[in-house]
Scaffold this active site. Structure first.
Site, PDB file in Angstrom:
ATOM      1  N   GLN A 172       0.654  -1.695  -0.541  1.00 14.84           N
ATOM      2  CA  GLN A 172       0.055   0.439  -0.122  1.00 14.84           C
ATOM      3  C   GLN A 172       1.181   0.890   0.123  1.00 14.84           C
ATOM      4  OE1 GLN A 172      -2.361  -0.824   3.060  1.00 14.84           O
ATOM      5  NE2 GLN A 172      -3.784  -2.408   1.983  1.00 14.84           N
TER       6      GLN A 172
ATOM      7  N   GLU B 269      14.546  30.766 -14.724  1.00 16.02           N
ATOM      8  CA  GLU B 269      13.660  31.450 -15.421  1.00 16.02           C
ATOM      9  C   GLU B 269      12.992  31.841 -14.419  1.00 16.02           C
ATOM     10  OE1 GLU B 269      13.065  32.258 -18.270  1.00 16.02           O
ATOM     11  OE2 GLU B 269      14.407  30.842 -19.502  1.00 16.02           O
TER      12      GLU B 269
ATOM     13  N   THR C 297      12.653  32.060 -10.061  1.00 15.09           N
ATOM     14  CA  THR C 297      13.277  31.037  -8.682  1.00 15.09           C
ATOM     15  C   THR C 297      11.407  30.641  -8.270  1.00 15.09           C
ATOM     16  OG1 THR C 297      13.581  32.909  -6.927  1.00 15.09           O
ATOM     17  CG2 THR C 297      15.922  31.737  -7.781  1.00 15.09           C
TER      18      THR C 297
HETATM   19  P1  TGC Z   1       8.732  45.289 -12.204  1.00 11.48           P
HETATM   20  O1  TGC Z   1       8.372  46.842 -11.491  1.00 11.48           O
HETATM   21  O2  TGC Z   1       7.439  45.141 -11.558  1.00 11.48           O
HETATM   22  O3  TGC Z   1       8.100  45.320 -13.627  1.00 11.48           O
HETATM   23  C1  TGC Z   1       9.007  45.881 -15.094  1.00 11.48           C
HETATM   24  C2  TGC Z   1       7.871  46.469 -15.682  1.00 11.48           C
HETATM   25  O4  TGC Z   1       8.369  44.717 -16.564  1.00 11.48           O
HETATM   26  C3  TGC Z   1       6.900  44.618 -16.596  1.00 11.48           C
HETATM   27  N1  TGC Z   1       7.208  43.137 -16.414  1.00 11.48           N
HETATM   28  C4  TGC Z   1       6.745  42.292 -17.328  1.00 11.48           C
HETATM   29  N2  TGC Z   1       6.165  42.366 -18.668  1.00 11.48           N
HETATM   30  C5  TGC Z   1       5.767  41.449 -19.015  1.00 11.48           C
HETATM   31  N3  TGC Z   1       6.025  39.634 -18.260  1.00 11.48           N
HETATM   32  C6  TGC Z   1       6.076  40.226 -17.187  1.00 11.48           C
HETATM   33  N4  TGC Z   1       6.218  38.930 -16.543  1.00 11.48           N
HETATM   34  C7  TGC Z   1       6.353  40.800 -16.490  1.00 11.48           C
HETATM   35  N5  TGC Z   1       6.799  40.992 -14.997  1.00 11.48           N
HETATM   36  C8  TGC Z   1       6.696  42.634 -15.175  1.00 11.48           C
HETATM   37  C9  TGC Z   1       6.285  45.719 -16.083  1.00 11.48           C
HETATM   38  O5  TGC Z   1       4.957  45.631 -15.976  1.00 11.48           O
HETATM   39  C10 TGC Z   1       6.878  46.834 -15.593  1.00 11.48           C
HETATM   40  O6  TGC Z   1       7.118  47.480 -16.993  1.00 11.48           O
HETATM   41  P2  TGC Z   1       6.943  48.815 -16.655  1.00 11.48           P
HETATM   42  O7  TGC Z   1       5.975  49.626 -18.256  1.00 11.48           O
HETATM   43  O8  TGC Z   1       5.994  49.499 -15.882  1.00 11.48           O
HETATM   44  O9  TGC Z   1       7.817  49.618 -16.699  1.00 11.48           O
HETATM   45  O10 TGC Z   1      10.368  45.180 -11.944  1.00 11.48           O
HETATM   46  P3  TGC Z   1      11.129  44.473 -10.929  1.00 11.48           P
HETATM   47  O11 TGC Z   1      11.866  45.216 -10.649  1.00 11.48           O
HETATM   48  O12 TGC Z   1      10.314  44.293  -9.579  1.00 11.48           O
HETATM   49  O13 TGC Z   1      11.257  42.668 -11.364  1.00 11.48           O
HETATM   50  C11 TGC Z   1       9.839  42.097 -10.921  1.00 11.48           C
HETATM   51  C12 TGC Z   1      10.469  40.605 -11.215  1.00 11.48           C
HETATM   52  C13 TGC Z   1      11.246  40.155  -9.642  1.00 11.48           C
HETATM   53  C14 TGC Z   1       9.241  39.784 -10.977  1.00 11.48           C
HETATM   54  C15 TGC Z   1      11.058  40.159 -12.273  1.00 11.48           C
HETATM   55  O14 TGC Z   1      12.528  40.574 -12.049  1.00 11.48           O
HETATM   56  C16 TGC Z   1      11.522  39.014 -12.281  1.00 11.48           C
HETATM   57  O15 TGC Z   1      11.156  38.112 -13.032  1.00 11.48           O
HETATM   58  N6  TGC Z   1      12.650  38.528 -12.035  1.00 11.48           N
HETATM   59  C17 TGC Z   1      13.610  36.977 -11.711  1.00 11.48           C
HETATM   60  C18 TGC Z   1      14.766  37.186 -12.562  1.00 11.48           C
HETATM   61  C19 TGC Z   1      14.953  35.929 -14.413  1.00 11.48           C
HETATM   62  O16 TGC Z   1      13.721  35.093 -14.203  1.00 11.48           O
HETATM   63  N7  TGC Z   1      15.513  35.922 -14.728  1.00 11.48           N
HETATM   64  C20 TGC Z   1      15.600  34.833 -15.659  1.00 11.48           C
HETATM   65  C21 TGC Z   1      16.525  34.870 -16.669  1.00 11.48           C
HETATM   66  S1  TGC Z   1      16.791  34.663 -17.883  1.00 11.48           S
HETATM   67  C22 TGC Z   1      17.263  32.657 -17.472  1.00 11.48           C
HETATM   68  O17 TGC Z   1      16.888  32.105 -16.521  1.00 11.48           O
HETATM   69  C23 TGC Z   1      17.370  31.200 -18.753  1.00 11.48           C
HETATM   70  S2  TGC Z   1      17.184  29.595 -18.262  1.00 11.48           S
HETATM   71  C24 TGC Z   1      17.183  29.486 -19.460  1.00 11.48           C
HETATM   72  C25 TGC Z   1      17.116  28.247 -19.844  1.00 11.48           C
HETATM   73  O18 TGC Z   1      17.947  27.469 -19.664  1.00 11.48           O
HETATM   74  O19 TGC Z   1      16.098  27.111 -19.996  1.00 11.48           O
HETATM   75  P1  FAD Z   2      19.906  34.970  -5.838  1.00 13.12           P
HETATM   76  O1  FAD Z   2      19.376  35.774  -6.947  1.00 13.12           O
HETATM   77  O2  FAD Z   2      21.541  35.555  -6.125  1.00 13.12           O
HETATM   78  O3  FAD Z   2      18.608  34.293  -5.008  1.00 13.12           O
HETATM   79  C1  FAD Z   2      19.087  33.309  -4.395  1.00 13.12           C
HETATM   80  C2  FAD Z   2      17.954  32.835  -3.273  1.00 13.12           C
HETATM   81  O4  FAD Z   2      17.553  34.158  -2.684  1.00 13.12           O
HETATM   82  C3  FAD Z   2      17.396  32.207  -4.014  1.00 13.12           C
HETATM   83  O5  FAD Z   2      16.614  31.403  -3.010  1.00 13.12           O
HETATM   84  C4  FAD Z   2      16.101  33.419  -4.547  1.00 13.12           C
HETATM   85  O6  FAD Z   2      14.762  32.946  -4.425  1.00 13.12           O
HETATM   86  C5  FAD Z   2      15.866  34.155  -3.162  1.00 13.12           C
HETATM   87  N1  FAD Z   2      15.973  35.748  -2.974  1.00 13.12           N
HETATM   88  C6  FAD Z   2      15.939  36.688  -4.002  1.00 13.12           C
HETATM   89  N2  FAD Z   2      15.515  38.119  -4.070  1.00 13.12           N
HETATM   90  C7  FAD Z   2      14.813  37.507  -2.607  1.00 13.12           C
HETATM   91  C8  FAD Z   2      13.639  37.746  -2.576  1.00 13.12           C
HETATM   92  N3  FAD Z   2      13.353  39.809  -3.052  1.00 13.12           N
HETATM   93  N4  FAD Z   2      12.792  37.451  -1.381  1.00 13.12           N
HETATM   94  C9  FAD Z   2      12.487  36.268  -1.016  1.00 13.12           C
HETATM   95  N5  FAD Z   2      13.925  35.425  -1.212  1.00 13.12           N
HETATM   96  C10 FAD Z   2      14.839  36.062  -2.512  1.00 13.12           C
HETATM   97  N6  FAD Z   2      20.471  33.258 -16.626  1.00 13.12           N
HETATM   98  C11 FAD Z   2      20.643  34.011 -18.286  1.00 13.12           C
HETATM   99  O7  FAD Z   2      20.086  35.762 -18.113  1.00 13.12           O
HETATM  100  N7  FAD Z   2      20.321  33.276 -18.804  1.00 13.12           N
HETATM  101  C12 FAD Z   2      20.430  32.042 -19.169  1.00 13.12           C
HETATM  102  O8  FAD Z   2      20.622  31.161 -20.259  1.00 13.12           O
HETATM  103  C13 FAD Z   2      20.314  30.889 -18.013  1.00 13.12           C
HETATM  104  N8  FAD Z   2      20.457  29.513 -17.844  1.00 13.12           N
HETATM  105  C14 FAD Z   2      21.018  29.135 -16.873  1.00 13.12           C
HETATM  106  C15 FAD Z   2      21.286  27.551 -16.996  1.00 13.12           C
HETATM  107  C16 FAD Z   2      21.336  27.413 -15.811  1.00 13.12           C
HETATM  108  C17 FAD Z   2      21.788  26.143 -15.038  1.00 13.12           C
HETATM  109  C18 FAD Z   2      21.421  27.864 -13.645  1.00 13.12           C
HETATM  110  C19 FAD Z   2      21.104  27.209 -12.828  1.00 13.12           C
HETATM  111  C20 FAD Z   2      20.788  29.591 -14.144  1.00 13.12           C
HETATM  112  C21 FAD Z   2      20.462  29.996 -15.947  1.00 13.12           C
HETATM  113  N9  FAD Z   2      20.476  31.759 -15.944  1.00 13.12           N
HETATM  114  C22 FAD Z   2      20.345  31.755 -16.287  1.00 13.12           C
HETATM  115  C23 FAD Z   2      20.221  32.248 -14.381  1.00 13.12           C
HETATM  116  C24 FAD Z   2      19.542  31.861 -13.223  1.00 13.12           C
HETATM  117  O9  FAD Z   2      18.719  32.868 -14.261  1.00 13.12           O
HETATM  118  C25 FAD Z   2      19.359  32.923 -12.123  1.00 13.12           C
HETATM  119  O10 FAD Z   2      20.118  31.573 -11.757  1.00 13.12           O
HETATM  120  C26 FAD Z   2      17.990  32.755 -11.373  1.00 13.12           C
HETATM  121  O11 FAD Z   2      17.049  34.025 -12.041  1.00 13.12           O
HETATM  122  C27 FAD Z   2      18.899  33.184  -9.571  1.00 13.12           C
HETATM  123  O12 FAD Z   2      19.667  34.491  -9.768  1.00 13.12           O
HETATM  124  P2  FAD Z   2      20.450  33.929  -8.180  1.00 13.12           P
HETATM  125  O13 FAD Z   2      21.075  32.554  -8.932  1.00 13.12           O
HETATM  126  O14 FAD Z   2      21.521  35.124  -9.030  1.00 13.12           O
HETATM  127  O15 FAD Z   2      20.044  33.778  -7.323  1.00 13.12           O
END
Ligand code: TGC
Ligand code: FAD
Length: 391
Positions: free
Chosen positions: A286, A370, A372
């Protein structure tokens, strides 16, 4: 109706897909069975994909790169079909889905949505064919979840741009022909199209990863990279532009994570029926059945959520908060499913002879990149309460 339901699809999810979507699923499954599954354990063990350019061309030939974009050599398929493809790719390995996500949803999408006509014609057909590889540089060594604080800087020098800075954790970085680099300028955050043979650009590989090992992850170093005026993406103004690209890739992950979950669930089902302890298959106990049932419920709910979001995306009504809901839930549940599957396999669960630990380790990256799980929780918290708790 047959007397016993299909134990691999109790809810009949397959029937919710259109014939075209079912065709996409089976073609991608065939491609992975022939060109990924036989090799992926070696890639993971070696921490590299030796024939990554060949693989990119195969993916391109099948129309999987920029699959949901139209024109410029892209396949112009529906968002749901793209999601189904991501699920099948990630059922093989998250690294292969990452290759496709970064190429199609990040690098190509940025060019497609924000580029000039010259950017699009120069890069998109080659990228759709897998002849050119792209990467997307947003994260920096000191700037991850808060990209609005980025330090990489682009400044004018006559009509040229000069970029200085570092990007970190960039998928496809060392194999890319073109990098989409986000930088701070006097006009706010802007995107730049950087051919990777530009002097001053380099992309060292990041080593020692224990997750997403069948994927190239790199640092991008930009030391006085000089680019012509037209290297800037004309339509991308402010942080909203890169965040819009993230919506596309996060959507693919909503589906993809369920592919990884499905592989682990099926591995656990098979193992539990074959492995005997105390004189019976462990599937007959189970406690094991409870695990399989809970995994099946979460998998089924995750796919239904993905499908719902896919239909909304095709209807043009998908909101970023809904993408966050899918990314948070599905990656979190996929990871829980993989961990449970790992326990069902006992000691074999930690061996690369089975797919479970590989998927489980991969999903640790997927939970972080993309956005956290904490960032998506805060996006949803803000949507529910109207209060922003990011800072
Ligand atoms: P915030 O003030 O909320 O927004 C700034 C401006 O952006 C607009 N906005 C969005 N627009 C489209 N889609 C979304 N999801 C949006 N989120 C916000 C918002 O309306 C505003 O526009 P405007 O016209 O008023 O200027 O910005 P904030 O600085 O407070 O940040 C918000 C937060 C924390 C949600 C954002 O910074 C965030 O999503 N942080 C996470 C960073 C992240 O996801 N990095 C990923 C890097 S790439 C990657 O990881 C690739 S992995 C690929 C793989 O191998 O598959
Ligand atoms: P941090 O932002 O330093 O966060 C560390 C911890 O603190 C996390 O748990 C986070 O959630 C927490 N934290 C941060 N702020 C707060 C808050 N305000 N409140 C509560 N908790 C908080 N990035 C690209 O641009 N392009 C890519 O192609 C890409 N590919 C990637 C591939 C891999 C395999 C990995 C591992 C990462 C990749 N990334 C890429 C980066 C990825 O997008 C970042 O690692 C991610 O956005 C988190 O940033 P950080 O690792 O600096 O963590």
């Amino acid at each position: 109706m047959s007397s016993r339901p299909d134990p691999r699809d109790l809810a009949g999810l397959h029937e919710l897909l259109t014939p075209e979507e079912q065709d996409v699923a089976s073609s991608v499954r065939r491609l992975c069975a022939e060109h990924v599954d036989p090799y992926v354990v070696d890639w993971f063990e070696q921490g590299e994909i030796p024939q990554i350019r060949d693989l990119a061309k195969r993916l391109g030939t099948m129309g999987l790169l920029g699959m949901h974009l139209s024109g410029y050599g892209c396949a112009g398929m529906s968002a749901t079909a793209y999601g189904v493809a991501c699920m099948e790719l990630e059922a093989s390995d998250s690294g292969v889905r990452s290759l496709v996500s970064v190429q199609g949803s990040l690098a190509m999408y940025a060019l497609w949505a924000f580029g000039s006509e010259e950017h699009k014609t120069r890069w998109l057909p080659a990228m759709a064919a897998g002849e050119a590889i792209g990467c997307f540089g947003l994260t920096e060594p000191d700037v991850g979840s808060d990209p609005g604080s980025m330090r990489t800087r682009a400044r004018r020098d006559g009509s040229d741009w000069i970029i200085d800075g570092r990007k970190m954790w960039i998928t496809n970085g060392s194999v890319a022909d073109v990098a989409i680099v986000w930088a701070r300028t006097d006009e706010g955050i802007r995107g730049f199209v950087v051919p990777t043979d530009t002097p001053g650009f380099s992309a060292p590989v990041i080593k020692h990863k224990l997750s997403l090992r069948a994927s190239v992850t790199s640092e991008l170093v930009l030391d006085g990279v000089r680019l012509p005026a037209d290297a800037m993406l004309p339509e991308a103004e402010g942080l909203k532009a890169p965040l819009s690209c993230l919506n596309e890739a996060r959507y693919g992950i909503v589906w993809g994570s369920m592919g990884a979950a499905r592989t682990c669930l099926h591995a656990a089902q098979t193992y539990a029926t074959q492995r005997e302890q105390f004189g019976k298959p462990i599937a007959a106990y189970q406690l094991t059945q409870q695990k399989l049932v809970d995994m099946t419920l979460e998998y089924t709910k995750g796919v239904l959520l993905a499908l719902h979001l896919g239909r909304r995306k095709d209807a043009g009504t998908l909101r970023p908060e809904q993408v966050s809901m899918g990314k948070l839930n599905n990656v979190r549940e996929a990871l829980a499913i993989c961990r449970t599957a790992r326990s069902v396999l006992g000691a074999n669960g930690i061996s690369l002879e089975y797919p479970v630990i590989r998927h489980m380790n991969n999903l640790e990256s997927v939970l972080t990149y993309e956005g956290t799980s904490e960032m998506h929780t805060l996006v949803l918290g803000r949507a529910l309460t109207g209060h922003s708790a990011f800072s």
